[in-house]
Design an enzyme around this catalytic site. Structure first.
Site, mmCIF file in Angstrom:
data_model
loop_
_atom_site.group_PDB
_atom_site.id
_atom_site.type_symbol
_atom_site.label_atom_id
_atom_site.label_comp_id
_atom_site.label_asym_id
_atom_site.label_seq_id
_atom_site.Cartn_x
_atom_site.Cartn_y
_atom_site.Cartn_z
ATOM 1 N N VAL A 156 0.902 -1.243 0.041
ATOM 2 C CA VAL A 156 -0.008 0.033 -0.039
ATOM 3 C C VAL A 156 0.744 1.215 -0.057
ATOM 4 C CG1 VAL A 156 -1.711 1.446 1.346
ATOM 5 C CG2 VAL A 156 -1.894 -1.040 1.191
ATOM 6 N N ALA A 157 1.893 1.221 1.047
ATOM 7 C CA ALA A 157 2.686 2.598 1.084
ATOM 8 C C ALA A 157 4.209 1.968 1.601
ATOM 9 C CB ALA A 157 1.980 3.466 1.734
ATOM 10 N N GLU B 188 2.811 6.784 7.302
ATOM 11 C CA GLU B 188 4.135 7.020 6.858
ATOM 12 C C GLU B 188 4.762 8.472 7.243
ATOM 13 O OE1 GLU B 188 5.160 4.446 5.311
ATOM 14 O OE2 GLU B 188 2.980 3.713 5.273
ATOM 15 N N HIS C 10 6.611 7.408 10.388
ATOM 16 C CA HIS C 10 7.927 6.703 9.996
ATOM 17 C C HIS C 10 9.069 7.613 9.824
ATOM 18 C CE1 HIS C 10 7.072 2.509 10.005
ATOM 19 N NE2 HIS C 10 6.308 2.620 9.210
#
Length: 625
Positions: A304-305, A332, A335
């Site tokens: 997905v990402a 994200e 992260h």
């Protein structure tokens, strides 16, 4: 508890203690005390200061050709061989070494001998013999590897018909977890971080992006140059090249995409990204990566990402669902602190990145959208965790936070919900021990500041936590019966406890009420009609469908009623909703709606969507047989 109190010996044979970040030899603590069985390299013997890639992309033959320059410093005496992770798909042409000259002589370039040995089915080892003149400890030297990439797992060449616009080909790389050894020779372990730079040459009409800052661009020569000034592990080096255009969506963010989907991507994100970054900075400290750009990739993107620094890769299919897009982008962003700035030193402890990032994501959504929304999303994910637990069994070792890999096992194959959700529950438990979420926010800011740009193990996190809250250490919370830290890390099964999610009841309550109505025999059509799915959020709808799936098998009569009530309505909703209805269709062999499965598979090429649907179809075939 003993596991978190005993000293560890580094390459210098000195006891290591937190908060020191490095040993006397200047080594990262994680590098000193780890054995990474997923890496064939001898990363303990050398410090990688920097590497540079110079590549030419050839779309016609689907190859990258060029060279890599590594700047290394020997750390251990007698290291006469440099071992790098590589892959059978990498064709090595030559390897040179620049030997520093004396004050009266110029540097000398020597051709080096090397051999490639098998390692596992996901890589090989590149063994390079070094001359004695460069193996003196603490003296830097350079190695140049000339090579060509072929059909390796990190590099995805898409013909034009597989892209969103279907006009030009596109290539992207995906390094997580151990794939980038097929992109360039490296110390392919999260324990090693270094800066890097790159020069990429492409044909006319191709734009190149990397997980780094663009430092220069020559339109005439079609050369793009990039520089990453902060140390990152090999798996976070990423590249995408194709017909890409951009639009700014904030002072430090822009969206990149093929022209046909750019406007849609911009409209879905608007000014939200800068808002999310600001919330994250208020919680966890400064965002250190400068840019936060997003590139939307075709449905062939395998996940997905991906949280590549400076440039998040995300699948374009997610644009159908604003709520899933919101959650995935915020994850994200999280992260940037947890995973990129501070990284798990071994794939056996991926929860140190994913569990902490999931906790950070939910702190951001709580501040931005309220506690009820965050609790709804968490209930949805924890339901999925328990569903996976029922499939795997309570004693499956992959449910541990500290998973022990057997030699040859690809770490990527062990990515699962436990890494995210069991890790999140442990981090939430640590937060509860503080008694105040704001105090835990302060701890996380201090944790990032302490370990920024390094790789850590669980001992680092937990020792720092107990040092930050000495009153908790004095009360021996690490050994609290039934909730011992060691049990959290090493016991199989579900989380030892879960956070209080009652604040989401205003959103989850109607979902459960409707599920209960469908469980009644006979159903009450009037009561069911009082619930309007079109007024629900995506997370409410997918939670409802997931819980219906949990109650399967359903009678053919109930399936017929469900189809009449919802099937046409669900067809108009996003892919995350549709796939759940189709799983119910397949699980219950409801043949009237099976053509919808075929239509969905034709539309969505993502391995994430297709894989989930096909797995359910295979399960159903086995049941029929």
């Amino acid at each position: 508890m003993a596991e978190f109190q005993r000293p560890t010996l580094c390459c210098c044979r000195k006891a290591l203690t937190v908060p020191s970040k490095s040993c006397e030899g200047g080594r990262n603590l994680a590098q000193c005390r780890l054995v990474d069985i997923a890496s064939a390299s001898n990363f303990h013997s050398f410090k990688l200061r920097h590497f540079h890639l110079d590549l030419r992309l050839n779309f016609a033959v689907k190859e990258m050709t060029g060279w890599q320059v590594l700047e290394l410093v020997p750390i251990q005496p007698g290291a006469h061989t440099l071992v790098l992770d590589s892959h059978p798909s990498l064709l090595i042409h030559s390897i040179d070494c620049k030997v520093p000259g004396t004050t009266a002589a110029q540097d000398i370039t020597l051709s080096l001998t090397y051999r490639v040995d098998p390692f596992t089915d996901y890589g090989s080892s590149l063994n390079i013999s070094l001359p004695a003149s460069v193996t003196r400890p603490h003296r830097a030297f350079q190695i140049t590897v000339r090579y060509t990439t072929t059909d390796g797992p990190a590099i995805w060449w898409l013909d034009a018909e597989l892209t969103c616009g279907q006009t030009r080909p596109l290539v992207f790389t995906q390094g997580h977890s151990v794939c980038n050894r097929s992109f360039f020779p490296c110390f392919d372990t999260p324990a090693v971080k270094s800066t890097y730079s790159a020069t990429v040459r492409v044909p006319e009409g191709v734009t190149v992006l990397m997980s780094a800052s663009r430092s220069a661009y020559s339109k005439q020569e079609r050369v793009f140059q990039f520089s990453m000034e902060y140390p990152v592990p090999a798996y976070l080096v990423a590249l995408v090249a194709g017909d890409l255009q951009h639009a700014d969506i904030g002072p430090r963010s822009r969206v990149w995409a093929e022209p046909c989907i750019l406007a849609c991507a911009v409209s879905k994100l608007g000014g939200s990204v800068e808002r999310w970054l600001n919330v994250a900075e208020d919680l966890f400290g400064p965002y250190v990566w400068g840019r936060y750009d997003i590139v939307f990739l075709p449905p062939s993107f395998p996940i997905v990402a991906m949280e590549n620094p400076c440039l998040t890769f995300i699948i374009s299919s997610i644009l159908e669902s604003r709520e899933f897009l919101l959650i995935d982008v915020i994850h994200e962003i999280a992260h940037g602190w947890f995973g990129n700035a501070v990284t798990n030193a071994t794939w056996e402890e991926m929860w140190l990145s994913e569990g902490l990032a999931t906790y950070a994501q939910r702190r951001i959504t709580t501040e931005a959208y309220g506690e009820a929304f965050t609790c709804l999303e968490t209930v949805f994910r924890l339901d999925a965790l328990h569903r996976q637990m029922r499939l795997l069994g309570d004693n499956n070792p992959v449910s541990k936070l500290q998973v022990k890999f057997e030699p040859g096992i690809n770490p990527s194959s062990l990515m699962n919900l436990f890494t995210y959700e069991k890790g999140f529950c442990f981090v939430s438990y640590l937060s509860q021990l503080c008694g105040d979420v704001k105090s835990f926010d302060s701890f996380l800011r201090a944790y990032i500041e302490q370990f920024k740009f390094t790789s850590v193990v669980a001992q680092d996190l937990l020792d720092f936590f107990l040092g930050f809250f000495p009153e908790l250490k004095e009360s021996c919370v690490a050994q609290r019966e039934g909730l011992e830290f060691e049990r959290w890390l090493n016991d199989c099964g579900p989380p030892l406890c879960e956070p209080d999610l009652s604040a989401g009841g205003v959103l989850t309550g109607p979902v459960q009420s409707l599920c209960d109505l469908w469980a009644c025999d006979p159903q009450d059509p009037e009561a069911i009609a009082n619930f309007n799915l079109s007024s629900w959020s995506t997370f409410q709808t997918v939670l409802f469908l997931d819980r219906l799936l949990d109650r399967s098998p359903l009678s053919n009569q109930v399936m017929g009623q469900l189809s009449r009530c919802y099937s046409a309505q669900l067809d108009e909703m996003n892919a995350e909703v549709q796939i759940r209805w189709l799983q119910i269709v397949v699980r219950n062999s409801f043949y009237p709606d099976l053509p919808r499965v075929r239509g969905f598979l034709h539309k969505h090429g993502s391995l994430g969507y297709v894989g989930r649907t096909l797995s359910k179809i295979k399960e159903q075939i086995k049941k029929v047989e």
